[in-house]
Scaffold this motif. Structure first.
Motif, PDB file in Angstrom:
ATOM      1  N   THR A 152       2.412  -8.900 -20.485  1.00 30.56           N
ATOM      2  CA  THR A 152       2.710 -10.038 -19.221  1.00 30.56           C
ATOM      3  C   THR A 152       2.215 -11.621 -19.506  1.00 30.56           C
ATOM      4  O   THR A 152       2.302 -12.280 -18.991  1.00 30.56           O
ATOM      5  N   SER A 204       8.579  -8.914 -17.170  1.00 29.67           N
ATOM      6  CA  SER A 204       7.238  -8.491 -16.710  1.00 29.67           C
ATOM      7  C   SER A 204       6.472  -9.703 -17.424  1.00 29.67           C
ATOM      8  O   SER A 204       5.266  -9.953 -16.744  1.00 29.67           O
ATOM      9  N   LEU A 205       6.992 -10.618 -18.141  1.00 32.75           N
ATOM     10  CA  LEU A 205       6.145 -11.619 -18.778  1.00 32.75           C
ATOM     11  C   LEU A 205       5.953 -12.764 -17.732  1.00 32.75           C
ATOM     12  O   LEU A 205       6.797 -13.443 -17.409  1.00 32.75           O
ATOM     13  N   THR A 206       4.757 -13.087 -17.230  1.00 32.12           N
ATOM     14  CA  THR A 206       4.530 -14.008 -16.271  1.00 32.12           C
ATOM     15  C   THR A 206       3.714 -15.282 -16.618  1.00 32.12           C
ATOM     16  O   THR A 206       3.784 -16.441 -15.912  1.00 32.12           O
ATOM     17  N   LYS A 207       2.819 -14.933 -17.669  1.00 38.57           N
ATOM     18  CA  LYS A 207       1.710 -15.927 -17.822  1.00 38.57           C
ATOM     19  C   LYS A 207       2.015 -16.442 -19.280  1.00 38.57           C
ATOM     20  O   LYS A 207       1.722 -15.648 -20.341  1.00 38.57           O
ATOM     21  N   LYS A 235      10.710 -18.868 -17.196  1.00 38.15           N
ATOM     22  CA  LYS A 235       9.417 -19.018 -17.259  1.00 38.15           C
ATOM     23  C   LYS A 235       8.698 -20.204 -17.384  1.00 38.15           C
ATOM     24  O   LYS A 235       9.548 -21.126 -18.504  1.00 38.15           O
ATOM     25  N   ARG A 294       6.171  -3.883 -21.612  1.00 36.13           N
ATOM     26  CA  ARG A 294       6.132  -4.542 -20.212  1.00 36.13           C
ATOM     27  C   ARG A 294       4.865  -5.713 -20.490  1.00 36.13           C
ATOM     28  O   ARG A 294       4.082  -5.761 -19.639  1.00 36.13           O
ATOM     29  N   ASP A 315      -5.287  -5.863 -15.375  1.00 33.78           N
ATOM     30  CA  ASP A 315      -3.958  -5.329 -15.547  1.00 33.78           C
ATOM     31  C   ASP A 315      -2.990  -5.732 -16.255  1.00 33.78           C
ATOM     32  O   ASP A 315      -1.742  -5.313 -16.322  1.00 33.78           O
ATOM     33  N   ASP A 316      -3.484  -7.045 -16.878  1.00 30.09           N
ATOM     34  CA  ASP A 316      -2.466  -7.684 -17.760  1.00 30.09           C
ATOM     35  C   ASP A 316      -2.448  -6.922 -19.207  1.00 30.09           C
ATOM     36  O   ASP A 316      -3.209  -6.031 -19.589  1.00 30.09           O
TER      37      ASP A 316
END
Length: 560
Positions: A301, A326-329, A351, A299, A251-252
């Motif tokens: 990630t 949306s950027l988590t990693k 982040k 979006r 889902d990334d």
């Protein structure tokens, strides 16, 4: 993994059976078997599992896995008619456009070897690489046609194939692509004609052994002439490290901001996405404004970029107006990262930036800060950890002179072995034997580790500065410079000094709004925080620090 498991009586592996695996989060395995054997199988995942799902978002356009696969088979059929066969070298002189990914897939469908050429190369530099790799076919952008045509003269390159950066850009191309140019292509072929002429053609995919060479990636050349590292299909397959420790999932959405001619683009973008049948967001080449624009739009990630790219992002005027939630990693690599820069990035974006360590010769990171963990700071050197040795990787610190293995807290050279380490350099047996002594990659990077297995990168061995007999690592000085609010980028070198032997010289570029900062102010800042032999006696404020296309500082240009 059994065939890759080293004998534990070998000295490098006698490290209490890899103690760092005890530090891994529960979801990260100590070792694993790659899910594919070669690049063709990697691309097949998307065709089997998500044929009509998005494979590439190029600006505001989307291409599905099925569409990309059909284009790849068309190109493979066209290349086959030109005589391309297994083991032949096909050069890619392209930016981060769909044609790069399509052409790479096509090359592997035929069992050929892709040769990665930096699109910033001039004709003389490109010619060297074409000769060195024995490239027979070169695929280039229209904007690079004149340079490519000049470079292929007198080489083995018998076919030049041209493609337009506008082909998949839609009706309203982004300004970053520049203006369309009218070219007299003469006898040159085009990918677009191959797409049409071989529409619907399907080639019999070549099934490469994992040990076969998939790519030739030239080293960045920060310390000397570039060499072509032989990236095998196994190396590409173990780009899976981004799935295991970076936690990239189906889902990334992968932000493809690093250049695809570099190993980070190959394994950190293409492999990380294709092994999941996940989409990539592409925008021709890195630009902080375009990155932010398409990150918000699609979006995104997951991101891995050089530190210099992130510095450009957090200082870009568009950042406050863009939704990047949306950027988590977020991961970085390619150069030592100071604790101050990690803190600044988190303060501005919210982040946390996870550190990684690797090189062209390792194809993927050998060390990573697993997603969700925070890197410790070494209390002795002040260095931020580059990570724990990755799953399947065996790593140690060796004495720079004797090669003897060192214990926690001792400073030496990082040496590593694992399925992501290349077998050597193309047609350079002496250089291969030196770098891979005993089958172990000797990096030339100076570091230390702690008892838990965290590795702390100090600097390149070649960059050590000797001041009146004292050792000064550029990173020590650069870290202090980055603590000053005016500093955008910093680089430190040693210069000849009649009294001290060498003295420390710093180069600094300034953040917007701090243009009035003086040399004296920066020198005073360093003098206050560094030992007398460490602080720079010379400092030069420059508009920009010279870097490679992948964001690494070119110290040799600073020394010139």
């Amino acid at each position: 993994m059994a065939d890759l498991q080293p004998p534990l009586d070998e000295p490098i592996y006698d490290l209490a059976v890899r103690p760092w695996t005890n530090m891994y989060p529960p979801e990260v395995p100590g070792s694993y078997v790659a899910r594919v054997r070669n690049g063709v199988e990697m691309f097949q995942i998307g065709l089997d599992e998500r044929p009509d799902g998005p494979a590439m978002h190029f600006f505001d356009q989307t291409m599905t896995h099925r569409q990309a696969g059909d284009y790849a088979h068309s190109v493979a059929a066209g290349l086959a008619d030109l005589g391309v066969k297994p083991g032949d070298r096909v050069g890619l002189y392209l930016q981060n456009d769909p044609q790069f990914v399509i052409s790479l897939h096509a090359i592997w469908l035929l069992g050929a070897i892709g040769v990665m050429h930096n699109p910033m190369l001039k004709a003389r530099e490109l010619k060297y690489q074409l000769d060195d790799a024995g490239v027979t076919v070169l695929i280039c952008l229209e904007s690079l046609y004149e340079t490519a045509l000049e470079a292929i003269g007198g080489t083995q390159t018998s076919h030049l194939i041209v493609t337009s950066e506008f082909t998949f850009a839609g009706e309203n191309p982004a300004p970053i692509l520049g203006k369309k140019i009218a070219l007299d292509l003469g006898e040159a072929l085009s990918l677009e004609k191959m797409f049409a002429d071989y529409l619907g053609k399907q080639v019999e995919p070549y099934s490469a052994d994992p040990a076969e060479v998939a790519l030739l990636c030239f080293t960045s050349g920060t310390t000397g002439p570039a060499k072509a590292a032989m990236i095998t299909h196994q190396n590409v397959a173990y780009g899976e490290i981004y799935l295991q420790e970076g936690r990239v999932g189906r889902d990334d959405i992968v932000m493809a901001g690093a250049p695809m001619f570099h190993v980070t683009g190959i394994t950190g973008h293409i492999a990380a996405a294709r092994l999941n049948a996940a989409p990539m967001v592409m925008f021709h080449r890195f630009d902080p404004g375009e990155y932010l624009r398409w990150l918000e739009h699609w979006r995104g990630t997951f991101s891995i970029l050089a530190l210099t790219a992130y510095i450009a992002i957090i200082n870009h005027p568009d950042l406050p107006t863009r939704d990047i939630s949306s950027l988590t990693k977020v991961f970085t690599g390619g150069a030592p990262v100071s604790p101050a820069m990690i803190a600044r990035f988190e303060e501005v974006t919210g982040k946390y930036m996870h550190n990684t360590y690797g090189m062209t010769e390792t194809s993927s990171p050998t060390h990573m800060v697993p997603y969700g963990m925070r890197a410790p700071i070494d209390p002795i050197t002040g260095a931020l950890a580059v990570g724990l040795p990755a799953s399947n990787v065996y790593s140690a610190i060796a004495d720079l002179e004797t090669g003897a293995l060192l214990g926690p807290g001792e400073i030496g050279e990082i040496i590593s072995m694992g399925p992501d380490v290349v077998p050597g350099y193309w047609n350079k047996p002496a250089e291969s034997a030196h770098a891979l002594r005993g089958g172990v990659m000797h990096t030339g990077d100076v570091a230390t580790r702690d008892a838990d297995g965290w590795f702390f990168l100090i600097d390149r061995a070649k960059d050590l500065i000797i001041v009146s007999g004292y050792k000064v690592w550029p990173r020590d000085v650069e870290d202090v410079l980055y603590e000053h609010p005016a500093v955008l980028e910093a680089a430190v070198i040693g210069v000849p000094d009649d009294y001290r032997g060498e003295t420390v010289k710093a180069f600094v570029s300034l953040r917007p709004g701090y243009e009035s900062t003086t040399v004296e102010e920066l020198l005073s800042h360093c003098k206050e925080l560094l030992s007398a032999y460490k602080y720079p006696r010379l400092l030069e404020i420059v508009p920009e620090i010279p870097k490679t296309a992948t964001g690494k500082i070119l110290r040799r240009e600073l020394r010139a």
